[in-house]
Scaffold this motif. Structure first.
Motif, PDB file in Angstrom:
ATOM      1  N   GLU A  70       0.828  -1.216   0.000  1.00  0.00           N
ATOM      2  CA  GLU A  70       0.000   0.000   0.000  1.00  0.00           C
ATOM      3  C   GLU A  70       0.859   1.261   0.000  1.00  0.00           C
ATOM      4  O   GLU A  70       0.518   2.244  -0.664  1.00  0.00           O
ATOM      5  CB  GLU A  70      -0.940  -0.008   1.201  1.00  0.00           C
ATOM      6  CG  GLU A  70      -2.057  -1.022   1.055  1.00  0.00           C
ATOM      7  CD  GLU A  70      -2.925  -1.158   2.304  1.00  0.00           C
ATOM      8  OE1 GLU A  70      -2.615  -0.531   3.347  1.00  0.00           O
ATOM      9  OE2 GLU A  70      -3.920  -1.906   2.231  1.00  0.00           O
ATOM     10  N   ALA A  71       1.975   1.245   0.728  1.00  0.00           N
ATOM     11  CA  ALA A  71       2.862   2.413   0.746  1.00  0.00           C
ATOM     12  C   ALA A  71       3.451   2.669  -0.642  1.00  0.00           C
ATOM     13  O   ALA A  71       3.538   3.821  -1.085  1.00  0.00           O
ATOM     14  CB  ALA A  71       3.970   2.216   1.781  1.00  0.00           C
ATOM     15  N   PHE A  72       3.847   1.599  -1.339  1.00  0.00           N
ATOM     16  CA  PHE A  72       4.368   1.770  -2.696  1.00  0.00           C
ATOM     17  C   PHE A  72       3.277   2.235  -3.647  1.00  0.00           C
ATOM     18  O   PHE A  72       3.527   3.084  -4.510  1.00  0.00           O
ATOM     19  CB  PHE A  72       5.025   0.489  -3.199  1.00  0.00           C
ATOM     20  CG  PHE A  72       6.512   0.499  -3.026  1.00  0.00           C
ATOM     21  CD1 PHE A  72       7.346   0.857  -4.065  1.00  0.00           C
ATOM     22  CD2 PHE A  72       7.083   0.173  -1.811  1.00  0.00           C
ATOM     23  CE1 PHE A  72       8.720   0.891  -3.905  1.00  0.00           C
ATOM     24  CE2 PHE A  72       8.452   0.203  -1.631  1.00  0.00           C
ATOM     25  CZ  PHE A  72       9.273   0.569  -2.687  1.00  0.00           C
ATOM     26  N   ASP A  73       2.072   1.697  -3.500  1.00  0.00           N
ATOM     27  CA  ASP A  73       0.959   2.146  -4.347  1.00  0.00           C
ATOM     28  C   ASP A  73       0.695   3.638  -4.147  1.00  0.00           C
ATOM     29  O   ASP A  73       0.476   4.372  -5.111  1.00  0.00           O
ATOM     30  CB  ASP A  73      -0.308   1.342  -4.047  1.00  0.00           C
ATOM     31  CG  ASP A  73      -0.232  -0.094  -4.537  1.00  0.00           C
ATOM     32  OD1 ASP A  73       0.683  -0.425  -5.328  1.00  0.00           O
ATOM     33  OD2 ASP A  73      -1.090  -0.895  -4.108  1.00  0.00           O
ATOM     34  N   HIS A  74       0.730   4.076  -2.895  1.00  0.00           N
ATOM     35  CA  HIS A  74       0.505   5.499  -2.602  1.00  0.00           C
ATOM     36  C   HIS A  74       1.626   6.346  -3.215  1.00  0.00           C
ATOM     37  O   HIS A  74       1.362   7.411  -3.789  1.00  0.00           O
ATOM     38  CB  HIS A  74       0.424   5.701  -1.085  1.00  0.00           C
ATOM     39  CG  HIS A  74       0.133   7.105  -0.689  1.00  0.00           C
ATOM     40  ND1 HIS A  74      -1.087   7.710  -0.888  1.00  0.00           N
ATOM     41  CD2 HIS A  74       0.921   8.044  -0.116  1.00  0.00           C
ATOM     42  CE1 HIS A  74      -1.043   8.955  -0.458  1.00  0.00           C
ATOM     43  NE2 HIS A  74       0.172   9.184   0.019  1.00  0.00           N
ATOM     44  N   TRP A  75       2.862   5.880  -3.103  1.00  0.00           N
ATOM     45  CA  TRP A  75       4.003   6.586  -3.685  1.00  0.00           C
ATOM     46  C   TRP A  75       3.840   6.679  -5.204  1.00  0.00           C
ATOM     47  O   TRP A  75       4.008   7.747  -5.801  1.00  0.00           O
ATOM     48  CB  TRP A  75       5.286   5.868  -3.299  1.00  0.00           C
ATOM     49  CG  TRP A  75       6.571   6.496  -3.748  1.00  0.00           C
ATOM     50  CD1 TRP A  75       6.773   7.727  -4.313  1.00  0.00           C
ATOM     51  CD2 TRP A  75       7.872   5.905  -3.658  1.00  0.00           C
ATOM     52  NE1 TRP A  75       8.098   7.931  -4.576  1.00  0.00           N
ATOM     53  CE2 TRP A  75       8.795   6.819  -4.179  1.00  0.00           C
ATOM     54  CE3 TRP A  75       8.332   4.682  -3.182  1.00  0.00           C
ATOM     55  CZ2 TRP A  75      10.154   6.552  -4.256  1.00  0.00           C
ATOM     56  CZ3 TRP A  75       9.687   4.414  -3.245  1.00  0.00           C
ATOM     57  CH2 TRP A  75      10.589   5.349  -3.776  1.00  0.00           C
ATOM     58  N   ALA A  76       3.499   5.561  -5.841  1.00  0.00           N
ATOM     59  CA  ALA A  76       3.337   5.540  -7.297  1.00  0.00           C
ATOM     60  C   ALA A  76       2.224   6.483  -7.744  1.00  0.00           C
ATOM     61  O   ALA A  76       2.277   7.031  -8.852  1.00  0.00           O
ATOM     62  CB  ALA A  76       3.051   4.117  -7.775  1.00  0.00           C
ATOM     63  N   ALA A  77       1.233   6.701  -6.875  1.00  0.00           N
ATOM     64  CA  ALA A  77       0.123   7.595  -7.203  1.00  0.00           C
ATOM     65  C   ALA A  77       0.451   9.058  -6.920  1.00  0.00           C
ATOM     66  O   ALA A  77      -0.399   9.927  -7.078  1.00  0.00           O
ATOM     67  CB  ALA A  77      -1.121   7.179  -6.419  1.00  0.00           C
ATOM     68  N   GLY A  78       1.701   9.334  -6.501  1.00  0.00           N
ATOM     69  CA  GLY A  78       2.118  10.713  -6.277  1.00  0.00           C
ATOM     70  C   GLY A  78       2.353  11.075  -4.821  1.00  0.00           C
ATOM     71  O   GLY A  78       2.677  12.223  -4.520  1.00  0.00           O
ATOM     72  N   GLY A  79       2.204  10.115  -3.921  1.00  0.00           N
ATOM     73  CA  GLY A  79       2.450  10.374  -2.505  1.00  0.00           C
ATOM     74  C   GLY A  79       3.913  10.712  -2.252  1.00  0.00           C
ATOM     75  O   GLY A  79       4.802  10.273  -2.978  1.00  0.00           O
ATOM     76  N   THR A  80       4.152  11.483  -1.225  1.00  0.00           N
ATOM     77  CA  THR A  80       5.518  11.943  -0.944  1.00  0.00           C
ATOM     78  C   THR A  80       6.003  11.550   0.458  1.00  0.00           C
ATOM     79  O   THR A  80       7.054  12.008   0.885  1.00  0.00           O
ATOM     80  CB  THR A  80       5.596  13.479  -1.065  1.00  0.00           C
ATOM     81  OG1 THR A  80       4.676  14.061  -0.137  1.00  0.00           O
ATOM     82  CG2 THR A  80       5.277  13.925  -2.482  1.00  0.00           C
ATOM     83  N   ARG A  81       5.257  10.714   1.159  1.00  0.00           N
ATOM     84  CA  ARG A  81       5.603  10.408   2.546  1.00  0.00           C
ATOM     85  C   ARG A  81       6.084   8.964   2.734  1.00  0.00           C
ATOM     86  O   ARG A  81       6.043   8.440   3.841  1.00  0.00           O
ATOM     87  CB  ARG A  81       4.403  10.676   3.447  1.00  0.00           C
ATOM     88  CG  ARG A  81       3.971  12.135   3.449  1.00  0.00           C
ATOM     89  CD  ARG A  81       2.863  12.427   4.438  1.00  0.00           C
ATOM     90  NE  ARG A  81       3.015  11.753   5.713  1.00  0.00           N
ATOM     91  CZ  ARG A  81       3.735  12.213   6.731  1.00  0.00           C
ATOM     92  NH1 ARG A  81       4.372  13.350   6.632  1.00  0.00           N
ATOM     93  NH2 ARG A  81       3.806  11.534   7.868  1.00  0.00           N
ATOM     94  N   PHE A  82       6.559   8.329   1.685  1.00  0.00           N
ATOM     95  CA  PHE A  82       6.924   6.920   1.791  1.00  0.00           C
ATOM     96  C   PHE A  82       7.912   6.675   2.931  1.00  0.00           C
ATOM     97  O   PHE A  82       7.686   5.807   3.773  1.00  0.00           O
ATOM     98  CB  PHE A  82       7.518   6.396   0.474  1.00  0.00           C
ATOM     99  CG  PHE A  82       7.922   4.952   0.567  1.00  0.00           C
ATOM    100  CD1 PHE A  82       6.985   3.953   0.414  1.00  0.00           C
ATOM    101  CD2 PHE A  82       9.231   4.593   0.857  1.00  0.00           C
ATOM    102  CE1 PHE A  82       7.334   2.619   0.543  1.00  0.00           C
ATOM    103  CE2 PHE A  82       9.592   3.265   0.983  1.00  0.00           C
ATOM    104  CZ  PHE A  82       8.642   2.275   0.824  1.00  0.00           C
ATOM    105  N   PHE A  83       9.003   7.412   2.968  1.00  0.00           N
ATOM    106  CA  PHE A  83      10.034   7.137   3.971  1.00  0.00           C
ATOM    107  C   PHE A  83       9.549   7.458   5.380  1.00  0.00           C
ATOM    108  O   PHE A  83       9.785   6.696   6.315  1.00  0.00           O
ATOM    109  CB  PHE A  83      11.335   7.881   3.642  1.00  0.00           C
ATOM    110  CG  PHE A  83      11.967   7.393   2.370  1.00  0.00           C
ATOM    111  CD1 PHE A  83      12.452   6.104   2.260  1.00  0.00           C
ATOM    112  CD2 PHE A  83      12.059   8.223   1.265  1.00  0.00           C
ATOM    113  CE1 PHE A  83      13.020   5.639   1.082  1.00  0.00           C
ATOM    114  CE2 PHE A  83      12.633   7.778   0.084  1.00  0.00           C
ATOM    115  CZ  PHE A  83      13.111   6.485  -0.006  1.00  0.00           C
ATOM    116  N   SER A  84       8.850   8.564   5.553  1.00  0.00           N
ATOM    117  CA  SER A  84       8.366   8.893   6.896  1.00  0.00           C
ATOM    118  C   SER A  84       7.263   7.933   7.334  1.00  0.00           C
ATOM    119  O   SER A  84       7.143   7.631   8.523  1.00  0.00           O
ATOM    120  CB  SER A  84       7.892  10.345   6.973  1.00  0.00           C
ATOM    121  OG  SER A  84       6.855  10.582   6.051  1.00  0.00           O
ATOM    122  N   ASP A  85       6.471   7.439   6.403  1.00  0.00           N
ATOM    123  CA  ASP A  85       5.410   6.491   6.750  1.00  0.00           C
ATOM    124  C   ASP A  85       5.951   5.088   7.032  1.00  0.00           C
ATOM    125  O   ASP A  85       5.432   4.391   7.894  1.00  0.00           O
ATOM    126  CB  ASP A  85       4.371   6.394   5.629  1.00  0.00           C
ATOM    127  CG  ASP A  85       3.483   7.614   5.533  1.00  0.00           C
ATOM    128  OD1 ASP A  85       3.501   8.453   6.462  1.00  0.00           O
ATOM    129  OD2 ASP A  85       2.782   7.743   4.511  1.00  0.00           O
TER     130      ASP A  85
END
Length: 168
Positions: free
Chosen positions: A40-55
């Motif tokens: 889910e974190a990678f999916d959010h990142w691929a969709a333009g999310g910017t908080r992968f590392f902090s999340d």
């Protein structure tokens, strides 16, 4: 052997079997949850999310970049990792690195993700890389990460594109 002894032995054996099955079910749930969390974190990142590392990363994560280039090494703590390994690349990019494809596997408290990423450097040249990250998870966060990537394109961007004033 007395009948009561046999019953106690059988009860003890069943209790051990039940405990083992419960532990295996619990472990499978943790494994599935960890895999889902990373996916889910990678999916959010691929969709333009910017908080992968902090999340995804525990504050005291130990992130190891394997290899022999100048960027290989061990980074202790999410802030150190972001400052020393992430920021030097992203400040030289005109577009963020976006995960394009991925495969995710889970085994116990480890989640392995193989992915392809692409972005564009500030000088207009494409940045492409292949990654394999191995997360050791604890309570939904990565506490240890071993990262494999082609350091040549990463280091090339760092050499070729000047850092912005006031940035690494």
């Amino acid at each position: 052997m007395k009948r009561s002894t046999v019953h106690r032995m059988a009860s003890a054996a069943l209790l051990c079997l039940w405990a083992g099955l419960a532990g295996a079910a619990s472990q499978a749930q943790v494994e599935a949850g960890n895999k889902q969390r990373v996916t889910e974190a990678f999916d959010h990142w691929a969709a333009g999310g910017t908080r992968f590392f902090s999340d995804m990363l525990a504050p005291d994560v130990v992130w190891t970049i394997k290899g022999s280039g100048p960027s290989a090494g061990v980074y202790r703590g999410v802030d150190t990792f972001v400052e020393k390994a992430v920021r030097p690349l992203v400040t030289r990019l005109a577009t963020p690195v976006k995960p394009l494809s991925r495969q995710v596997w889970a085994d116990g408290d480890h989640v392995i993700i193989q992915w392809e990423g692409a972005g564009v450097a500030r000088d207009g040249q494409a940045y492409h890389n292949s990654y394999a990250w191995i997360f050791r998870m604890h309570e939904g966060k990565a506490v240890e990460v071993t990262a494999f990537l082609d350091l040549a394109p990463y280091d090339e961007v760092l050499r070729r594109v000047p850092a912005q004033a006031g940035q690494g």
